[in-house]
Design a protein around this motif. Structure first.
Motif, PDB file in Angstrom:
ATOM      1  N   SER A  79      16.300 -13.123  17.964  1.00 21.39           N
ATOM      2  CA  SER A  79      16.508 -14.278  18.822  1.00 21.39           C
ATOM      3  C   SER A  79      17.981 -14.473  19.169  1.00 21.39           C
ATOM      4  N   ARG A  80      18.867 -13.884  18.420  1.00 18.79           N
ATOM      5  CA  ARG A  80      20.275 -13.780  18.786  1.00 18.79           C
ATOM      6  C   ARG A  80      20.587 -12.317  19.027  1.00 18.79           C
ATOM      7  N   ARG A 136      24.484 -11.152  35.230  1.00 20.15           N
ATOM      8  CA  ARG A 136      25.664 -10.614  34.542  1.00 20.15           C
ATOM      9  C   ARG A 136      25.429 -10.558  33.036  1.00 20.15           C
ATOM     10  N   GLU A 137      24.788 -11.582  32.508  1.00 17.84           N
ATOM     11  CA  GLU A 137      24.500 -11.599  31.069  1.00 17.84           C
ATOM     12  C   GLU A 137      23.542 -10.469  30.686  1.00 17.84           C
ATOM     13  N   LEU A 138      22.543 -10.213  31.534  1.00 19.46           N
ATOM     14  CA  LEU A 138      21.616  -9.118  31.258  1.00 19.46           C
ATOM     15  C   LEU A 138      22.330  -7.772  31.299  1.00 19.46           C
ATOM     16  N   ASP A 139      23.219  -7.597  32.264  1.00 20.66           N
ATOM     17  CA  ASP A 139      23.960  -6.337  32.356  1.00 20.66           C
ATOM     18  C   ASP A 139      24.861  -6.152  31.143  1.00 20.66           C
ATOM     19  N   HIS A 140      25.478  -7.243  30.700  1.00 22.95           N
ATOM     20  CA  HIS A 140      26.310  -7.184  29.495  1.00 22.95           C
ATOM     21  C   HIS A 140      25.459  -6.844  28.266  1.00 22.95           C
ATOM     22  N   MET A 141      24.298  -7.469  28.175  1.00 27.36           N
ATOM     23  CA  MET A 141      23.407  -7.202  27.062  1.00 27.36           C
ATOM     24  C   MET A 141      22.956  -5.747  27.065  1.00 27.36           C
ATOM     25  N   GLY A 149      21.943   2.308  20.622  1.00 31.74           N
ATOM     26  CA  GLY A 149      20.928   3.336  20.750  1.00 31.74           C
ATOM     27  C   GLY A 149      19.730   3.019  21.623  1.00 31.74           C
ATOM     28  N   HIS A 150      19.737   1.859  22.288  1.00 34.73           N
ATOM     29  CA  HIS A 150      18.605   1.507  23.144  1.00 34.73           C
ATOM     30  C   HIS A 150      18.987   1.837  24.585  1.00 34.73           C
ATOM     31  N   HIS A 151      18.415   2.930  25.102  1.00 36.26           N
ATOM     32  CA  HIS A 151      18.783   3.424  26.432  1.00 36.26           C
ATOM     33  C   HIS A 151      17.631   3.311  27.425  1.00 36.26           C
ATOM     34  N   GLU A 152      16.680   2.451  27.135  1.00 32.10           N
ATOM     35  CA  GLU A 152      15.512   2.350  28.010  1.00 32.10           C
ATOM     36  C   GLU A 152      15.425   0.987  28.696  1.00 32.10           C
ATOM     37  N   LEU A 153      16.595   0.414  28.998  1.00 32.84           N
ATOM     38  CA  LEU A 153      16.678  -0.812  29.778  1.00 32.84           C
ATOM     39  C   LEU A 153      17.080  -0.458  31.201  1.00 32.84           C
ATOM     40  N   GLU A 154      16.484  -1.120  32.161  1.00 35.15           N
ATOM     41  CA  GLU A 154      16.718  -0.823  33.572  1.00 35.15           C
ATOM     42  C   GLU A 154      16.942  -2.122  34.334  1.00 35.15           C
ATOM     43  N   MET A 155      18.101  -2.226  35.000  1.00 31.24           N
ATOM     44  CA  MET A 155      18.385  -3.412  35.802  1.00 31.24           C
ATOM     45  C   MET A 155      17.595  -3.371  37.108  1.00 31.24           C
ATOM     46  N   VAL A 156      17.135  -4.542  37.536  1.00 27.95           N
ATOM     47  CA  VAL A 156      16.322  -4.684  38.740  1.00 27.95           C
ATOM     48  C   VAL A 156      17.010  -5.688  39.656  1.00 27.95           C
TER      49      VAL A 156
END
Length: 427
Positions: A79-80, A136-141, A149-156
């Motif tokens: 959650s944090r 911007r917060e999502l891109d920073h996250m 090690g988490h490389h399966e996030l994709e910005m939309v």
């Protein structure tokens, strides 16, 4: 007569279960687990796979609490986020927790496959942003996650957004390809069957009335019997009640509300959620929703600190649903229910020992579907003497809610109001 599940969509569509009688009389076990939700059942299955024969005591029914009432979303992490954890606890803690941050979802997928659990699993999750600030917060996250090690996030972006969710509320968001959604009650019921097949025993309708730690062993008392065990794992979370008062006082129950529509035209749902991802938004008090296997929209949100129910669950949630999807204005609601999760002051799970032989885990703070599976495994590892990963959480400092039990609700409400105002203002 067995306690009934809350009248939810999940309870109405749960797979048939065998009767699991209440504990009557006195028994012995190597491990006794209090609570048959995700944490307790995950620990029981971990231990049973290792050759233990744990006894699980459940006050109501398997998955009766948050594990059988939640939004059914596989959301990775805590959650944090890991950036906050690093700033607050240091790089070593962030590395340790970061290394485990995807494991809860992996445990779920592995157990679904290994034990052939029918729980409507669908891969893919989406975080929806209302503003440029949230983007911007999502891109920073995303950058922080990639460092762990988490490389399966994709910005939309806004142009791609209609391929994921058709709502005018959002400006974009982020896909988590390692997210997903499930029927949570059928998941925990399937895991319970797997634990029993490996040697665990589960007693429903067996509320714990007290724990007598006698040093060499612990006596766990119920209304009609007792379990004497070498180790006790306390996994009651927001529904622990008065069984272990000094744990109950360390968290705050928070209720969240969920409704499920009538079955909808599949083509409509194909348009609203083209990829069938589950969705949650980026606000502090967020909405979350997904498509069910029988073509309903399951929509949740809203919180009530202290764990009470609003006067009308549908009245609280329907405006959010209709604001998100105006084409569903006036849609019939077949199910509406509420459930509590356990919140900690830090919003990080609280894990530790009450004594040498009594361990606990609670306070997943809204990220319970995945973290409970992880922490149940860590409890099981700790029983086997493998303490390193358990201790990574147990070493984190615990901070009580300011004002104690009497003032924790109003002060938390004040803080939530401030963050909610920031979301509305987009600052």
């Amino acid at each position: 007569m067995q306690a009934a599940h809350t009248p939810s969509y999940y309870a109405a569509t749960a797979h048939p279960q065998p009767e699991r009688p209440a504990l009557v009389g006195d028994v012995s076990a190597d491990v006794c687990i209090i609570g048959a939700g995700f944490s307790g059942i995950s620990a029981a299955l971990t231990l049973a796979e290792a050759g233990f024969r744990p006894v699980v005591l459940e006050a109501k029914r398997i998955g009766w609490g948050a594990s059988g009432r939640n939004g059914g979303q596989i959301v990775n992490g805590y959650s944090r986020d890991l950036g906050v954890i690093r700033a607050r606890y240091g790089e070593d803690a962030a590395r340790a927790l970061g290394a485990m941050s995807l494991e809860g979802g992996d445990i779920i997928r592995d157990r679904i496959a290994q034990y052939d659990i029918d729980c409507d699993y669908v891969p893919g999750g989406f975080l929806a942003a209302f503003s440029a600030r949230q983007m911007r917060e999502l891109d920073h996250m995303k950058k922080i996650w990639e460092g762990y090690g988490h490389h399966e996030l994709e910005m939309v972006d806004s142009a791609m957004l209609p391929e994921v969710v058709s709502s005018e509320l959002y400006v974009g968001g982020q896909i988590d390809h390692r997210g997903g959604h499930i029927h949570p009650l059928n998941l925990v019921l399937g895991e319970a069957r797997a634990a029993e097949a490996q040697g665990a025993t589960i007693h429903e309708d067996s509320p714990v009335t007290g724990i007598d730690d006698q040093g060499a062993s612990v006596l766990v008392k119920t209304v009609a019997g007792s379990v004497r065990a070498g180790t006790v794992l306390v996994c009651g979370n927001a529904y622990l009640g008065d069984a272990v008062p000094n744990l109950t006082n360390k968290i705050m129950p928070v209720s969240t509300q969920v409704l499920t529509t009538e079955p909808l035209d599949p083509s409509l749902l194909d348009r609203l959620l083209p990829r069938n991802y589950c969705v949650e938004d980026c606000n502090y008090v967020l909405d979350y929703y997904r498509r069910t296997a029988d073509d309903r929209l399951l929509f949740g949100g809203g919180i009530v600190y202290g764990g009470t129910d609003p006067a009308s669950i549908e009245g609280k949630i329907r405006p959010h649903l209709e604001r998100t999807f105006p084409e569903l204005k006036g849609v019939a609601v077949d199910f509406a229910w509420s459930g509590n999760f356990a919140l900690t002051m830090t919003r990080v799970p609280h894990v530790g020992r009450l004594s040498k032989n009594v361990l606990f885990s609670h306070g997943d703070s809204g990220h319970g579907v995945t973290t409970t599976h992880l922490l149940g495994r860590l409890l099981g590892e700790a029983v086997q003497g493998r303490m390193e990963r358990f201790d990574a959480f147990a070493r984190l400092p615990y901070h009580p809610f300011p004002g104690g039990r009497a003032l924790r609700v109003p002060l938390t409400v004040l803080g939530a109001w401030w963050y909610g105002l920031r979301d509305k203002l987009g600052v």
